[in-house]
Design a protein around this motif. Structure first.
Motif, PDB file in Angstrom:
ATOM      1  N   ASP A 102      78.222  21.673  11.581  1.00 22.44           N
ATOM      2  CA  ASP A 102      77.062  21.692  12.279  1.00 22.44           C
ATOM      3  C   ASP A 102      77.238  21.906  13.738  1.00 22.44           C
ATOM      4  O   ASP A 102      76.584  22.341  14.588  1.00 22.44           O
ATOM      5  CB  ASP A 102      76.293  20.222  12.310  1.00 22.44           C
ATOM      6  N   ALA A 103      78.588  21.999  13.996  1.00 23.77           N
ATOM      7  CA  ALA A 103      79.061  22.040  15.310  1.00 23.77           C
ATOM      8  C   ALA A 103      80.553  22.425  15.614  1.00 23.77           C
ATOM      9  O   ALA A 103      81.205  21.842  14.744  1.00 23.77           O
ATOM     10  CB  ALA A 103      78.960  20.958  16.499  1.00 23.77           C
ATOM     11  N   VAL A 104      81.082  23.260  16.638  1.00 20.36           N
ATOM     12  CA  VAL A 104      82.315  23.389  16.666  1.00 20.36           C
ATOM     13  C   VAL A 104      82.702  22.773  18.197  1.00 20.36           C
ATOM     14  O   VAL A 104      81.910  22.883  18.984  1.00 20.36           O
ATOM     15  CB  VAL A 104      82.761  25.035  16.723  1.00 20.36           C
ATOM     16  N   LEU A 105      83.777  22.004  18.547  1.00 24.54           N
ATOM     17  CA  LEU A 105      84.390  21.639  19.287  1.00 24.54           C
ATOM     18  C   LEU A 105      85.476  22.020  19.894  1.00 24.54           C
ATOM     19  O   LEU A 105      86.486  21.787  19.104  1.00 24.54           O
ATOM     20  CB  LEU A 105      84.329  20.071  19.200  1.00 24.54           C
ATOM     21  N   LEU A 106      85.526  22.729  21.064  1.00 28.29           N
ATOM     22  CA  LEU A 106      86.595  23.285  21.525  1.00 28.29           C
ATOM     23  C   LEU A 106      87.486  22.033  22.390  1.00 28.29           C
ATOM     24  O   LEU A 106      87.020  21.661  23.384  1.00 28.29           O
ATOM     25  CB  LEU A 106      86.382  24.499  22.463  1.00 28.29           C
TER      26      LEU A 106
ATOM     27  N   PRO B 154      82.980  32.242  26.403  1.00 30.26           N
ATOM     28  CA  PRO B 154      81.996  33.150  25.752  1.00 30.26           C
ATOM     29  C   PRO B 154      82.018  33.560  24.390  1.00 30.26           C
ATOM     30  O   PRO B 154      81.091  33.823  23.600  1.00 30.26           O
ATOM     31  CB  PRO B 154      81.965  34.203  26.852  1.00 30.26           C
ATOM     32  N   ASP B 155      83.356  34.047  23.910  1.00 29.91           N
ATOM     33  CA  ASP B 155      83.738  34.440  22.714  1.00 29.91           C
ATOM     34  C   ASP B 155      83.357  33.430  21.730  1.00 29.91           C
ATOM     35  O   ASP B 155      82.844  33.768  20.550  1.00 29.91           O
ATOM     36  CB  ASP B 155      85.207  34.902  22.451  1.00 29.91           C
TER      37      ASP B 155
ATOM     38  N   ARG C  23      77.169  31.020  17.555  1.00 34.25           N
ATOM     39  CA  ARG C  23      75.768  31.206  17.430  1.00 34.25           C
ATOM     40  C   ARG C  23      75.632  32.061  16.208  1.00 34.25           C
ATOM     41  O   ARG C  23      74.577  31.941  15.425  1.00 34.25           O
ATOM     42  CB  ARG C  23      75.448  32.309  18.747  1.00 34.25           C
ATOM     43  N   ALA C  24      76.713  33.239  15.797  1.00 33.60           N
ATOM     44  CA  ALA C  24      76.367  33.863  14.814  1.00 33.60           C
ATOM     45  C   ALA C  24      76.396  33.160  13.517  1.00 33.60           C
ATOM     46  O   ALA C  24      75.596  33.533  12.487  1.00 33.60           O
ATOM     47  CB  ALA C  24      77.791  34.901  14.803  1.00 33.60           C
ATOM     48  N   ILE C  25      77.179  31.999  13.411  1.00 31.60           N
ATOM     49  CA  ILE C  25      76.968  31.202  12.009  1.00 31.60           C
ATOM     50  C   ILE C  25      75.919  29.962  12.298  1.00 31.60           C
ATOM     51  O   ILE C  25      76.043  29.238  11.353  1.00 31.60           O
ATOM     52  CB  ILE C  25      78.393  30.631  11.817  1.00 31.60           C
ATOM     53  N   GLY C  26      75.228  29.839  13.523  1.00 29.65           N
ATOM     54  CA  GLY C  26      74.139  29.077  13.505  1.00 29.65           C
ATOM     55  C   GLY C  26      74.627  27.550  13.690  1.00 29.65           C
ATOM     56  O   GLY C  26      74.171  26.457  13.394  1.00 29.65           O
ATOM     57  N   VAL C  27      75.913  27.262  14.637  1.00 28.38           N
ATOM     58  CA  VAL C  27      76.355  26.038  14.966  1.00 28.38           C
ATOM     59  C   VAL C  27      76.285  25.692  16.628  1.00 28.38           C
ATOM     60  O   VAL C  27      76.445  26.908  17.240  1.00 28.38           O
ATOM     61  CB  VAL C  27      77.486  25.793  14.381  1.00 28.38           C
ATOM     62  N   SER C  28      76.250  24.560  16.703  1.00 26.17           N
ATOM     63  CA  SER C  28      76.394  24.379  18.415  1.00 26.17           C
ATOM     64  C   SER C  28      77.835  24.481  18.935  1.00 26.17           C
ATOM     65  O   SER C  28      78.756  24.247  18.079  1.00 26.17           O
ATOM     66  CB  SER C  28      75.864  22.893  18.784  1.00 26.17           C
ATOM     67  N   LEU C  29      78.080  24.567  20.015  1.00 28.37           N
ATOM     68  CA  LEU C  29      79.420  24.633  20.652  1.00 28.37           C
ATOM     69  C   LEU C  29      79.585  23.486  21.720  1.00 28.37           C
ATOM     70  O   LEU C  29      78.686  23.429  22.913  1.00 28.37           O
ATOM     71  CB  LEU C  29      79.635  25.992  21.210  1.00 28.37           C
ATOM     72  N   TYR C  30      80.576  22.825  21.501  1.00 30.60           N
ATOM     73  CA  TYR C  30      80.650  21.807  22.479  1.00 30.60           C
ATOM     74  C   TYR C  30      82.035  21.977  22.966  1.00 30.60           C
ATOM     75  O   TYR C  30      82.970  22.595  22.428  1.00 30.60           O
ATOM     76  CB  TYR C  30      80.700  20.322  21.908  1.00 30.60           C
ATOM     77  N   VAL C  31      82.285  21.379  24.270  1.00 25.03           N
ATOM     78  CA  VAL C  31      83.698  21.680  25.010  1.00 25.03           C
ATOM     79  C   VAL C  31      84.224  20.496  25.378  1.00 25.03           C
ATOM     80  O   VAL C  31      83.626  19.614  26.052  1.00 25.03           O
ATOM     81  CB  VAL C  31      83.447  22.589  26.351  1.00 25.03           C
ATOM     82  N   ALA C  32      85.626  20.103  25.220  1.00 27.14           N
ATOM     83  CA  ALA C  32      86.046  19.229  25.485  1.00 27.14           C
ATOM     84  C   ALA C  32      87.389  19.519  26.254  1.00 27.14           C
ATOM     85  O   ALA C  32      87.839  20.636  26.530  1.00 27.14           O
ATOM     86  CB  ALA C  32      86.470  18.329  24.478  1.00 27.14           C
TER      87      ALA C  32
ATOM     88  N   PRO D  72      77.724  25.725  27.635  1.00 27.81           N
ATOM     89  CA  PRO D  72      78.073  25.286  26.417  1.00 27.81           C
ATOM     90  C   PRO D  72      76.755  24.369  25.991  1.00 27.81           C
ATOM     91  O   PRO D  72      75.985  23.764  26.955  1.00 27.81           O
ATOM     92  CB  PRO D  72      79.264  24.318  26.493  1.00 27.81           C
ATOM     93  N   ASP D  73      76.664  23.989  24.732  1.00 32.78           N
ATOM     94  CA  ASP D  73      75.418  23.193  24.354  1.00 32.78           C
ATOM     95  C   ASP D  73      75.886  21.768  24.547  1.00 32.78           C
ATOM     96  O   ASP D  73      74.660  20.797  24.842  1.00 32.78           O
ATOM     97  CB  ASP D  73      75.314  23.220  22.748  1.00 32.78           C
TER      98      ASP D  73
END
Length: 224
Positions: free
Chosen positions: A136-140, A161-162, A168-177, A194-195
């Motif tokens: 559902d989400a990816v966390l960097l 940004p990349d 977005r292309a795979i429909g998941v949220s992006l979180y940053v840590a 980021p989301d």
């Protein structure tokens, strides 16, 4: 632009959590992986019970942080502590993420990816696109050879940004840590939007969660 979500991770103390009940926090993070912030399933259950007392419009969702767990561990912990998010911080494959998602309907699955401080994705085998439909989400988070997360260091934000485009292309949220604090989170949100953001050591003093820093962090996020 939607308001960024905020996650306060590595919580261990009931009194600290009680002091946060007036804050618009979206997620609390409970660490089950080896860490000085690790909690037991029983501790986690006690912390999650505090969420019923939240005074903002919506109580936070409890996220459990794991590193390469097996399914037995997940079943055991979720039977004791009702998590809303399973955050996977190891080398978990897309197939494993799908198995987790199917085993725990209604629970979000987040996948953390390590990003090098000076550029370049560290886990090249963990191509984000391969997780389409399994998370559902990816966390960097910042790559650290000694530990998974909690390093207190930022990564090269120009890579965001990349990753955001790919998420977005795979429909998941992006979180940053990674190395976030009340001092730098506003700049991150303004520049990269980021989301959501995830903080742990950046709201601590001498290794202990600091309610003044937590309050300042949440206010910076929600005002950005």
């Amino acid at each position: 632009m939607a308001e960024a979500k905020v996650k306060i991770c590595g919580l261990q103390d009931v009194e600290v959590l009680k002091s946060m009940v007036h804050l618009p926090v979206d997620y609390i993070g409970l660490v089950f992986a080896p860490s000085r912030r690790k909690v037991s399933p029983e501790q986690a259950s006690g912390l999650i019970s505090i969420l019923a007392d939240w005074r903002t419009s919506q109580a936070p969702i409890a996220a459990g942080v794991f590193v390469d767990p097996d399914m037995d561990e997940l079943y055991k912990i979720l039977s004791a502590a009702p998590l809303g998010v399973i955050q996977l911080h190891g080398t978990e494959s897309p197939a494993f993420c799908r198995e987790v998602k199917e085993a725990f309907p209604g629970v979000q699955v987040w996948k953390a990816l390590s990003v090098a401080a000076q550029g370049g994705e560290v886990n090249h085998e963990l191509a984000l696109e391969s997780y389409a439909g399994t998370i559902d989400a990816v966390l960097l988070d910042t790559y650290d050879s000694a530990q998974r997360g909690g390093s207190g260091r930022t990564f090269a934000w120009e890579q965001i940004p990349d990753y955001h485009k790919r998420a977005r292309a795979i429909g998941v949220s992006l979180y940053v840590a990674g190395g976030l604090s009340p001092d730098n989170v506003g700049g991150l949100l303004t520049a990269y939007a980021p989301d959501g953001v995830d903080v742990s050591s950046g709201v601590e003093s001498d290794g202990v969660k600091d309610i003044a820093k937590i309050t300042a962090f949440v206010e910076r996020v929600k005002q950005s």
